[in-house]
Design a protein around this motif. Structure first.
Motif, PDB file in Angstrom:
ATOM      1  N   THR A  18       0.819  -1.215   0.000  1.00  0.00           N
ATOM      2  CA  THR A  18       0.000   0.000   0.000  1.00  0.00           C
ATOM      3  C   THR A  18       0.853   1.266   0.000  1.00  0.00           C
ATOM      4  OG1 THR A  18      -0.123  -0.344   2.362  1.00  0.00           O
ATOM      5  CG2 THR A  18      -2.048  -0.977   1.034  1.00  0.00           C
ATOM      6  N   ASN A  19       2.069   1.171   0.554  1.00  0.00           N
ATOM      7  CA  ASN A  19       2.891   2.377   0.644  1.00  0.00           C
ATOM      8  C   ASN A  19       3.621   2.628  -0.674  1.00  0.00           C
ATOM      9  OD1 ASN A  19       5.491   3.829   1.036  1.00  0.00           O
ATOM     10  ND2 ASN A  19       4.589   4.136   3.066  1.00  0.00           N
ATOM     11  N   PHE A  20       3.377   3.812  -1.197  1.00  0.00           N
ATOM     12  CA  PHE A  20       3.896   4.028  -2.560  1.00  0.00           C
ATOM     13  C   PHE A  20       5.423   4.074  -2.582  1.00  0.00           C
ATOM     14  CE2 PHE A  20       3.870   8.428  -1.188  1.00  0.00           C
ATOM     15  CZ  PHE A  20       4.952   8.999  -1.848  1.00  0.00           C
ATOM     16  N   GLN A  21       6.061   4.531  -1.466  1.00  0.00           N
ATOM     17  CA  GLN A  21       7.531   4.601  -1.516  1.00  0.00           C
ATOM     18  C   GLN A  21       8.131   3.205  -1.600  1.00  0.00           C
ATOM     19  OE1 GLN A  21       7.307   7.222   1.940  1.00  0.00           O
ATOM     20  NE2 GLN A  21       9.162   8.193   1.134  1.00  0.00           N
ATOM     21  N   VAL A  22       7.553   2.332  -0.757  1.00  0.00           N
ATOM     22  CA  VAL A  22       8.063   0.948  -0.778  1.00  0.00           C
ATOM     23  C   VAL A  22       7.830   0.355  -2.175  1.00  0.00           C
ATOM     24  CG1 VAL A  22       7.821  -1.343   0.244  1.00  0.00           C
ATOM     25  CG2 VAL A  22       7.509   0.700   1.677  1.00  0.00           C
ATOM     26  N   MET A  23       6.642   0.639  -2.687  1.00  0.00           N
ATOM     27  CA  MET A  23       6.291   0.078  -3.987  1.00  0.00           C
ATOM     28  C   MET A  23       7.262   0.570  -5.066  1.00  0.00           C
ATOM     29  SD  MET A  23       4.140  -1.995  -5.053  1.00  0.00           S
ATOM     30  CE  MET A  23       4.022  -2.766  -6.624  1.00  0.00           C
ATOM     31  N   GLN A  24       7.556   1.881  -5.004  1.00  0.00           N
ATOM     32  CA  GLN A  24       8.480   2.432  -6.013  1.00  0.00           C
ATOM     33  C   GLN A  24       9.824   1.711  -5.963  1.00  0.00           C
ATOM     34  OE1 GLN A  24       8.480   6.600  -5.068  1.00  0.00           O
ATOM     35  NE2 GLN A  24       7.074   7.115  -6.704  1.00  0.00           N
ATOM     36  N   MET A  25      10.308   1.507  -4.688  1.00  0.00           N
ATOM     37  CA  MET A  25      11.594   0.819  -4.524  1.00  0.00           C
ATOM     38  C   MET A  25      11.504  -0.590  -5.108  1.00  0.00           C
ATOM     39  SD  MET A  25      13.960   2.546  -2.868  1.00  0.00           S
ATOM     40  CE  MET A  25      15.042   1.463  -2.001  1.00  0.00           C
ATOM     41  N   LYS A  26      10.371  -1.223  -4.786  1.00  0.00           N
ATOM     42  CA  LYS A  26      10.201  -2.615  -5.206  1.00  0.00           C
ATOM     43  C   LYS A  26      10.303  -2.717  -6.737  1.00  0.00           C
ATOM     44  CE  LYS A  26       7.600  -5.636  -2.469  1.00  0.00           C
ATOM     45  NZ  LYS A  26       6.365  -6.204  -1.967  1.00  0.00           N
ATOM     46  N   LEU A  27       9.570  -1.830  -7.389  1.00  0.00           N
ATOM     47  CA  LEU A  27       9.556  -1.867  -8.858  1.00  0.00           C
ATOM     48  C   LEU A  27      10.953  -1.569  -9.397  1.00  0.00           C
ATOM     49  CD1 LEU A  27       6.194  -0.015  -9.461  1.00  0.00           C
ATOM     50  CD2 LEU A  27       6.634  -2.440  -9.773  1.00  0.00           C
ATOM     51  N   HIS A  28      11.644  -0.657  -8.734  1.00  0.00           N
ATOM     52  CA  HIS A  28      12.988  -0.300  -9.185  1.00  0.00           C
ATOM     53  C   HIS A  28      13.915  -1.518  -9.075  1.00  0.00           C
ATOM     54  CE1 HIS A  28      16.384   2.090 -10.202  1.00  0.00           C
ATOM     55  NE2 HIS A  28      16.998   1.812  -9.055  1.00  0.00           N
TER      56      HIS A  28
END
Length: 1885
Positions: free
Chosen positions: A502-512
């Motif tokens: 749900t947390n967009f920062q974590v998600m961004q990192m994950k995708l990166h």
């Protein structure tokens, strides 16, 4: 035994061998045996079949001898002159001692495998089929069917069959194979097919497509003998065609459910592959076959699997692992090994063992580095290199018709090593990992990730999760590729909460991190599937979307875009979120641009795109349309076909998007290459083009229309009634239209359509052609299989006599060739058979077509050679067009076959023909274009260091040719591939690598254009000597671009050149910006490379990108400004390779561009003569583009307006006629432009325009007149820029660069010489009459006036008011006397003037006559008329006829005008008949018509009624006498006889007419004593004979008057008297003399005169000939008078005689001169009377006539030649002895008037028109004087003379003597002139 079988053609020898064996002479038989043994040594078993039928004993002996022949291959030991290098090689080998290294190879070369088939005689079997064959084969009883088949089997046993139409036979055999229930018959029919295929070979190819599917499906039979027969049949058939052609059919059968069919098909494929070479088995074929075979190796039936393995193994062996591995990516290891095992067992038809050996050799050096190479890099390439010359040559033929880039293994070259390595790594080992369980994943991840990280993955606290991600990222960044467990890592990321984070920062990192793993690890499709779902889910997320896209791109790079894209799009459309859908499509659009289009499955996308287009959300629709736009860049127009059924609104949006993309080129891919350089780059390379070009078409859903082609439809098409045939064709059209895209199966349609191609109804032929065109587009590349049975018959239609049918046929052939490429057409004998037909239409169309297609091919089938003999016969065809087309095609044949082969083919011609053809071949050799760059060189380089020594030179050569393989392609994709992969290539690789790096740091500070001394001159020389291609094309072909690149490489900075030739237009813009920047600073450099810069800019004109075009035009404007400041002049070479292309751009649809181009054309005139520009722009008016036509016409108008009529080339008349044709153009703007231009000319030039234009249609003329009325602008004064143009035009362009740049201070002498180069239109200084000479002394001393006037001229000339300022004009012109030979163009001028003589407009005619009179009166010029006399006389009597019939009857016409015209006609004719040499040129027919005209005029009562009528008739009298005296006596006598005959025959003719003709004849009789020797008596007697035949004596006696018979007798009598008996020898021209009345008459006369030799002379002759005797017997008075009359009668003393007679009469007023006059003719009497009257008027001082006027000053200014030769100037003396000063004053007055010095208000007057032509005549007397004094010394500058530029301005240039005298005197004074001119110039400065 010495030259070998290659040089000595064995076929003719073998043909006669059997006969020699039957000879009675033992010696002959023995020699034959020895010969047979020697031949056997060379060709082995090929000799057996031809000798099968000789005596068995002899055959046995031969067999025994043959066994003894050693098995070593024989070698050629003697060599032709052309084989010197072979000889050297041979001697070298002998020296080494036999078979050195190249031995094995040479052997292959030395012994060409002779094919027994070639040595056989073809047998014709169709006619030998049993009569009832076709009935029997359909019979119910199988025995009957069997009999029929056996008959065929017997016939097809002949090993070579005559070509013919076997379609029906094949059809019935196919039916038996497919449908017959009796398996024995199936086998029998299969055998027949085998025999046919073997006997016909390639000629059977056209039927192959029909039979193959049937045979393959019949493999369901189990019986071994049937299977074997079918196998043999299909194998034999395969050899007649190509795998490409039957691939469709074979692939269709592969999916059959029956395992036997599957097995046999695979086996057949395996056997077929063996016959292939890597080049005939391209990827495009391997791909579908491998896909189908992979299904077979997974089949449940073991036999199917085995067959599949065998086929794949064979493919692997033939094409090499590198080509096949990509298709075996998904095969597990066991199966792969099995395939490789099969591959090793395969024995290939080609190549055999050499390949293997080479492989082992080559493999070693590289084996250390990468074991994969021995298989891949080594396999295909080494085999290419080492096996046999065959495949190597063929390598380029990947696909003949394909786009130019395709198939150049440039990338492959670099990739041999690394390609394999890269691909081996990821693709075959890991790309398909098995799925790991979650436990295994955790274990693996734990090994590489910190423990804390793994624990926190699913922590509830987002900060902990974020920290965990940061650690994760660090760990990934530090990991080595080999240690990274990608699947484990991505599964960890996907672990709860996974993608629901749900947390967009974590998600961004994950995708990166996903992106990082994909980039850094060996990322497989399995891993990709783990994350894909999550990525698609987040793609539409505002915050994470960009990261998701980045990850997707990284995956695409790892797993290849096609697969990734398919997954992603499928996932996006399986969920509902529209944002995700639109963003996915956007990502895909972008990805396609980055990765390129290769391998993408269009079909899969299209259904999704259609879904997207139907979406409710507008964003999704927009994205879909954008995606389509991007796809359009790669796929092109076929893409639209998928969407034709969309709603119109949507369709228009799609079209708009496509429109935007129109003309842009797809960007070069930037990704997807670095990793799997093999996978991405290599496929991207070759396949990109193939896939896109052809496969897009293959992806189209194709309908099978086979079932719609019913028997009923076929019978309709063949019906007797044409209407029904038409219905049938209409149905076919609609079937194809409905289906849009169809499968190749079209049943019986081909045969039906073929028979319609020779339908008697041409409309149906055309309809059939349009159906075939449709068919080609609908069927796409699969139409190949129908080329032989349908394509070739279309070529036959090219021979149709109707133009439109031929055009339709040509369009059809082109449509087909577009789909099939040319190879299919050129293979086999079909094309040569067509060319053999002696139909001129067929030949010229076919040759034209070949000339267009051949240059585009890289290689052609060897069968092209068969066309050459027919090509040679076309070179000598009766029809000129055929000959021309054959000559045009010659260079292109030679380009493929080479000069040697072509020259050799002349051997069979007749000796005379041979010489001619060889001469043409030599000529063609000089024009032979280069082949489109073929990749042969590159492929030899692939082998790199490992290549056998023999190939080294080739790679070295390629190295030099364009710096290096890699750079020669500007495509960055290839560059990278080269860079990345070269590491494996050792030394060679390093070289490649170092280059790109260098390029990055390339120093950009130096000059961009390097000055090469004499570089430009050298380039021009090369082009003139045809060493390089002439810059001349409709669209630039690759070879032009390559050539320009090579030329630039020496003088343009490398980095700039890379920008200039980059594939992407933005780089071109960059290059232009740099060039603009350096323009000022590098003037000299720019000028030294100007030709190349202009050529490069012409290439930019063909780009479709507007921004580049605008930039290019901006540069050109600056460039031409610079050049004109530098006073540079374009060379011819620069102009001709640039201006035509610039003019093309005038037709651009965008206004801005047109405006710019016009501005540039304007500036061009400052550095290139406007008159030469004129010709280029004139060419532009012939364009098909109406905008271009209109703009060019306007530009022409501007040129004329600015520079006057001088710019019009070749002559104003021609130029204006050409312009005027556009008044009738179908496009309105063009019509307007043409009208405006001509109005412009009219404004400059006045009414003269109409004469120059010539005849226009009424409609056009009225439009023009209307427009001129509307413009109502009076002719303006001399145009302004003329003066500027003049000096500049004189400086012709010398190709010498130093001179090119001299400023205007250039010395005049060089200008003069240049003028000579220019062949400038004018003759030069000649001896000019004193009063018109240019007084150089005066000018030298004259420092005052002129100097002040010069600037004034420029200032005031703008205004009509200041016309007088033009005084100095002649002096300016005077500076350029020209040097040219006489006659250079006088002839065309004279033709033009003469044509005006017969004009319907009286004034035109008068002017023309005046000009001719003027020429005739100057002895030095009269010669010019020679050769034009008949033409002039015809024009004259046509004018007489016109006056007689039209003008005289015209009430409105002022009769004075007519008298004026008569006077001029008679005047100029008298001038003509003064000059005996010219008068004699008049031919009989013309003289006859002329006399007719003159006599008619004398009898015209209407003339007598005119005031001056008497005068006219008198002058005609005089003229007739002149004509009789001066013309060729034979011609005039003959003419009069014919005229008399006609006038007596014509009922309408008046007796008066005949009487006058007879009077003329009497006159001639009187002249006979003087002229008899110059007369051709035979001709005259023939004419008299004919006359007597038409009018026998009896008939003549019935005539009303006795004159005719008396005239005839008198003539004959005189002839007899003068010639004596010899007269009878002159009857040679009369056919049957005995019947001739003439002979009898002559004999009588002779006899009579013999009897009366002493008696009195005949009365008639007495009159004319015995005046002298009379005189002697008279008193003294008469004596004096007789003396006087004698004087008057003689030419020389006429004047004197008349004067004496006048004095005598005055003295003895009562003296009676009647008796003297009585004996003379009417002419003579009136002449004497008139002479006396004139002397009287003159002596009385009633009006003195200017001696040389040539026209008497009568009140009306008429021109009556009676007085032409007045007293003071005797007849025949036109220069007048007693000319007083008054005459010169008069002339001076006129001249002053014309220079505007007089206050008399005279309008500008065209020089040759006098006031006569103006209706209002102000001062009549002076005007006629003026005309004639003008004419008598008019020395117009030749420009006017030649072009009749009656332009007010040029009037002033008259004078300075530049007309037609001989130039010899000029040469003497030239130095003097030069010096004086120099002095004048320096004083002017």
């Amino acid at each position: 035994s010495e030259f070998g079988s290659k040089i000595i053609s064995l076929k003719p020898i073998i043909k006669i061998l059997p006969k020699l064996f039957e000879s009675r002479e033992k010696a002959v038989r023995d020699e034959a045996k020895l010969l047979a043994v020697e031949i056997y040594r060379w060709i082995r078993d090929a000799l057996r079949p031809p000798l099968q039928n000789i005596n068995s004993v002899q055959l046995k002996e031969l067999e025994e001898e043959w066994v003894k022949v050693s098995s070593a291959a024989p070698k050629q030991t003697r060599f032709l002159r052309s084989q010197q290098e072979l000889k050297a090689k041979f001697e070298q080998q002998q020296a080494v001692g036999g078979d050195a290294d190249g031995g094995g190879d040479d052997e292959e070369e030395a012994v060409p495998q002779v094919d027994a088939y070639e040595l056989l005689e073809a047998v014709e079997i169709l006619s030998k089929l049993p009569k009832d064959f076709y009935e029997k084969i359909e019979a119910k009883k199988w025995q009957e069917r069997k009999e029929a088949l056996e008959a065929v089997e017997l016939l097809v046993k002949n090993p070579k069959l005559e070509s013919g139409d076997y379609a029906d036979l094949v059809k019935v055999l196919k039916k038996v194979v497919g449908k017959d229930t009796n398996v024995m018959l199936v086998a029998l029919a299969a055998k027949c097919l085998t025999g046919l295929a073997a006997g016909l070979r390639k000629k059977f190819g056209q039927y192959a497509g029909h039979v193959v599917p049937t045979i393959l499906e019949k493999f369901k039979e189990k019986k071994p003998q049937v299977v074997q027969a079918l196998q043999e049949a299909i194998d034999a058939i395969f050899l007649t065609t190509t795998l490409q052609n039957i691939s469709e059919d074979v692939l269709a059968v592969m999916d059959n459910k029956n395992p036997t069919i599957k097995q046999q098909t695979s086996l057949f494929i395996a056997r077929s592959f063996r016959h292939c070479t890597p080049s005939t088995l391209p990827k495009s074929l391997l791909k579908p076959f491998c896909a189908a075979l992979l299904k077979h190796i997974n089949d449940s039936a073991p036999e199917v699997r085995d067959a599949g393995f065998e086929a794949l193994g064979t493919a692997l062996k033939v094409a090499g692992e590198k080509a096949v591995n990509p298709f075996l990516a998904d095969v597990d290891k066991l199966k792969l090994d099995r395939i490789k095992e099969c591959a090793e067992k395969v024995e290939l038809v080609y190549g055999k063992k050499t390949g293997g050996a080479a492989e082992k050799k080559e493999g070693k050096p590289i084996i250390g580095k990468t074991p994969a190479l021995s298989g891949t890099g080594g396999d295909k390439e080494t085999k290419d290199a080492a096996t046999k010359p065959g495949p190597l040559k063929k390598a380029p033929a990947v696909k003949p018709g394909g786009p130019p880039k395709k198939g150049k293994p440039a990338a492959a070259a670099g990739m041999g090593g690394a390609g394999a390595k890269g691909k081996k790594g990821p693709e075959t080992k890991e790309i398909f990992e098995s799925e790991l369980s979650i436990e295994v994943c955790e274990e693996k991840a734990a090994a590489v990730l910190p423990a804390s990280c793994i624990q926190q993955l699913d922590s509830g606290n987002w900060k902990e999760r974020l920290a965990c991600m940061e650690e994760f990222q660090k760990a990934v960044e530090l990991m080595e590729r080999s240690e990274m467990p990608c699947q484990a890592l991505v599964r960890m990321l996907a672990k709860k909460p996974g993608w629901k984070e749900t947390n967009f920062q974590v998600m961004q990192m994950k995708l990166h991190i996903v992106a990082l793993i994909a980039q850094k690890g060996n990322f497989s499709k399995t891993s990709a599937q783990v994350v894909m779902d999550g990525l698609v889910d987040k793609v539409g997320d505002v915050k994470c979307g960009s990261n998701a896209k980045e990850a997707m791109t990284a995956i695409a790079e790892a797993c290849q875009l096609p697969w990734t894209a398919e997954q992603v799009v499928a996932m996006a459309f399986s969920q509902k979120n529209p944002k995700n859908q639109s963003e996915t499509l956007n990502w895909l659009s972008n990805a396609i641009k980055e990765f390129g289009f290769s391998g993408l499955n269009v079909k899969a996308f299209i259904s999704n795109v259609k879904t997207a287009l139907a979406a409710t959300n507008p964003a999704v629709r927009t994205s879909a349309i954008t995606l389509l736009g991007v796809m359009y860049l790669y796929v092109g127009p076929p893409l639209r076909m998928f969407f034709e059924d969309e709603k119109p609104a949507l369709l228009s949006q799609i079209d708009a998007e496509f429109e935007k993309m129109q003309g842009q080129t797809a960007p070069a891919p930037t990704r997807g290459i670095s990793r799997h350089s093999g996978g991405g780059g290599d496929d991207g390379e070759e396949e990109e083009q193939e896939d896109v070009g052809n496969d897009v078409v293959d992806l189209l859903p194709r309908t099978d229309i086979g079932d719609k082609i019913t028997a009923e439809l076929v019978s309709k098409i063949g019906d007797k009634n044409w209407k029904i045939r038409k219905e049938g064709l209409d149905e076919v059209t609609s079937i194809i239209n409905d289906a849009k895209f169809i499968q190749p199966n079209i049943g019986e349609l081909p045969a039906a359509l073929k028979s319609r191609l020779n339908d008697s109804n041409k409309i149906l032929v055309q309809q059939t052609l349009s159906i075939l065109q449709q068919l080609a587009t609908a069927m796409g590349p699969n139409i190949k299989q129908h080329v032989k049975n349908l394509g070739i018959p279309v070529i036959t239609v090219l021979g149709d006599s109707k133009n439109n049918v031929r055009a339709a046929a040509l369009a059809t052939v082109n449509a087909w060739a577009e789909q099939t490429g040319m190879k299919e057409w050129l293979e086999g004998e079909d094309l040569s058979e067509e060319l053999k037909k002696e139909n001129p239409f067929l030949r010229q169309e076919l040759l034209g077509w070949l000339a267009e297609k051949l240059p585009t091919l890289r290689s052609v089938p060897s069968d092209l050679l068969l066309c050459v003999p027919h090509l040679y016969s076309c070179l000598e065809d009766r029809n000129g067009d055929v000959r021309k087309k054959a000559q045009d095609a010659l260079p292109f044949f030679m380009m493929h076959l080479g000069f040697e082969k072509m020259a050799k083919a002349t051997g069979k011609l007749k000796p005379t023909s041979k010489d001619q053809v060889l001469a043409m071949l030599e000529k063609a050799k000089a024009n032979m274009p280069a082949k489109p760059a073929a990749p042969a060189k590159a492929s030899s380089r692939v082998v790199g260091g490992a290549a056998p020594a023999k190939f080294q030179p080739a790679s070295a050569l390629a190295e030099d040719s364009g710096s290096n393989t890699m750079e020669s392609k500007p495509d960055p994709k290839k560059a990278k591939a080269g860079g990345a992969s070269s590491k494996a290539k050792g030394v060679q690789g390093k070289k490649v690598l170092s280059k790109p790096n260098l390029k990055e740091d390339d120093d950009k500070s130096g000059p961009i254009f390097i000055i090469v001394p004499n570089g430009k001159e050298q380039r021009m020389k090369d082009e003139r000597g045809l060493k390089v291609l002439k810059w001349n094309f409709t669209t630039p072909r690759d070879e032009y671009i390559e050539q320009l690149k090579t030329q630039m490489s020496s003088c343009v900075a490398k980095w700039l050149q890379d920008e200039m030739f980059h594939a992407d237009f933005q780089h071109h813009n960059k290059a232009l910006a740099v060039m603009i920047e350096h323009l000022e600073s590098e003037k000299d450099g720019v000028i030294s490379c100007l030709d190349l810069i202009l050529k490069w800019l012409t290439l930019r004109f063909f780009d479709t990108n507007t921004s580049v075009l605008m930039k290019a035009l901006e540069y050109l404007k600056l460039l031409f400004n610079l050049l004109s400041q530098e006073e540079y002049h374009l060379t011819e070479n620069e102009a001709s390779s640039f201006i035509p292309y610039l003019i093309l751009k005038v037709g651009e649809p965008k206004d801005v561009i047109r405006k710019d181009v016009r501005a540039i054309l304007n500036r061009m005139c400052l550095i290139y003569p406007a008159s030469k520009m004129f010709t280029f722009i004139m060419e532009g008016t012939k364009s098909k583009n109406s905008k271009q036509r209109a703009e060019c016409l306007e530009e022409l108008g501007c040129l004329v307006e600015s520079y006057g009529m001088n710019v019009c080339q070749p002559t104003p008349g021609k130029a204006l006629k050409e312009m005027a044709t556009h008044i009738g153009d179908r496009d309105n703007t063009v019509r307007n432009a043409a009208l405006n231009t001509i109005v412009t000319v009219y404004n400059v030039h006045g009414d003269q325009v109409f004469k120059l234009i010539g005849n226009l249609s009424e409609k056009d003329m009225s439009m023009l007149e209307e427009r001129i009325k509307r413009s109502a602008k009076r002719p303006s004064a001399a145009p302004v820029r003329q003066a500027e143009e003049k000096p500049q035009r004189t400086q012709n362009i010398s190709t010498n660069a130093s001179m090119l740049r001299k400023g205007p201070a250039e010395d005049m002498s060089s200008k003069l010489n240049q003028n000579r180069n220019m062949g400038s239109h004018s003759e030069t200084t000649h001896t000019v009459p004193r009063e018109f000479q240019l007084d150089l002394d005066e000018i030298e001393n004259d420092n005052g006036t002129v100097r002040c006037e010069m600037p004034a001229l420029v200032q005031h000339k703008l205004d009509d008011i200041f016309e007088p300022v033009l005084i100095p004009e002649p002096k300016i012109r005077a500076v350029s006397p020209h040097f040219d030979d006489m006659h250079s163009n006088t002839a065309s001028t004279i033709n033009f003037v003469i044509s005006q003589v017969a004009s319907g407009d009286i004034n035109t005619s008068i002017q023309a006559l005046a000009q001719i009179d003027e020429v005739l009166r100057q002895e030095d010029k009269a010669e010019a008329m020679s050769g034009h006399i008949d033409q002039f006389l015809i024009a004259t009597f046509m004018q007489l006829r016109l006056i007689y019939n039209t003008h005289m009857a015209d009430e409105k016409l002022d009769k004075d005008e007519i008298v004026k015209l008569y006077s001029c006609i008679i005047g100029s004719m008298i001038s003509l008949f003064q000059i005996e040499s010219l008068a004699r040129e008049a031919s009989t027919g013309v003289l006859k018509d002329l006399m007719h005209g003159l006599i008619t005029l004398m009898l015209d009562s209407r003339v007598e009624d005119l005031e001056e009528g008497e005068q006219v008739i008198r002058s005609v009298n005089l003229l007739v006498v002149k004509v009789l005296e001066k013309s060729d006596q034979t011609n005039i006598l003959s003419a009069l006889l014919v005229l008399l005959q006609d006038s007596l025959l014509a009922t309408a003719s008046s007796p008066k007419f005949s009487e006058l003709v007879m009077k003329c004849l009497w006159r001639m009789v009187r002249l006979l004593p003087e002229t008899i020797n110059s007369i051709n008596l035979d001709r005259i007697l023939l004419d008299i004979h004919i006359f007597m035949k038409v009018f026998p004596k009896e008939k003549l006696k019935q005539c009303k008057s006795e004159f005719p018979i008396r005239t005839l007798k008198t003539l004959l009598h005189t002839l007899c008297k003068l010639k004596g008996p010899k007269i009878l020898d002159h009857l040679t021209m009369i056919d049957n003399k005995n019947e001739s009345e003439l002979e009898a008459h002559l004999c009588r006369v002779m006899k009579h005169s013999m009897d009366q030799t002493g008696s009195k002379a005949d009365k008639d002759t007495e009159k004319g000939a015995s005046r002298i005797e009379e005189k002697a017997s008279k008193a003294k008075v008469n004596d004096i008078l007789a003396e006087i009359f004698k004087k008057i009668g003689s030419k020389e003393n006429t004047k004197e005689g008349l004067a004496e007679l006048y004095e005598y009469k005055k003295k003895y007023s009562d003296a009676d001169i009647e008796p003297f006059l009585k004996n003379s003719s009417q002419f003579f009497q009136s002449y004497v009377e008139r002479g006396l009257r004139l002397i009287e008027t003159e002596r009385e001082g009633k009006g003195r006539i200017a001696a040389s006027t040539g026209i008497s000053p009568q009140m009306e200014g008429t021109c009556v030649p009676a007085s032409t030769h007045t007293v003071s100037s005797s007849i025949g003396n036109t220069n007048g002895e007693e000319v007083g000063p008054s005459v010169y004053l008069e002339r001076l007055k006129i001249l002053r008037q014309r220079c505007g010095l007089d206050n008399a208000k005279q309008e500008d007057r065209p020089p040759l028109t006098s006031l006569l032509s103006k209706p209002a005549v102000p001062t009549v007397a002076s005007s006629t004087d003026m005309l004639h004094s003008k004419l008598s010394q008019l020395r117009e500058s030749r420009e006017q003379y030649q072009h009749l530029d009656l332009d007010s301005n040029q009037t002033h240039s008259s004078g300075i003597g530049t007309t037609l005298a001989s130039p010899s005197s000029a040469a003497a004074n030239i130095d003097d002139l030069k010096k004086r001119l120099e002095r004048i110039k320096s004083s002017r400065k």
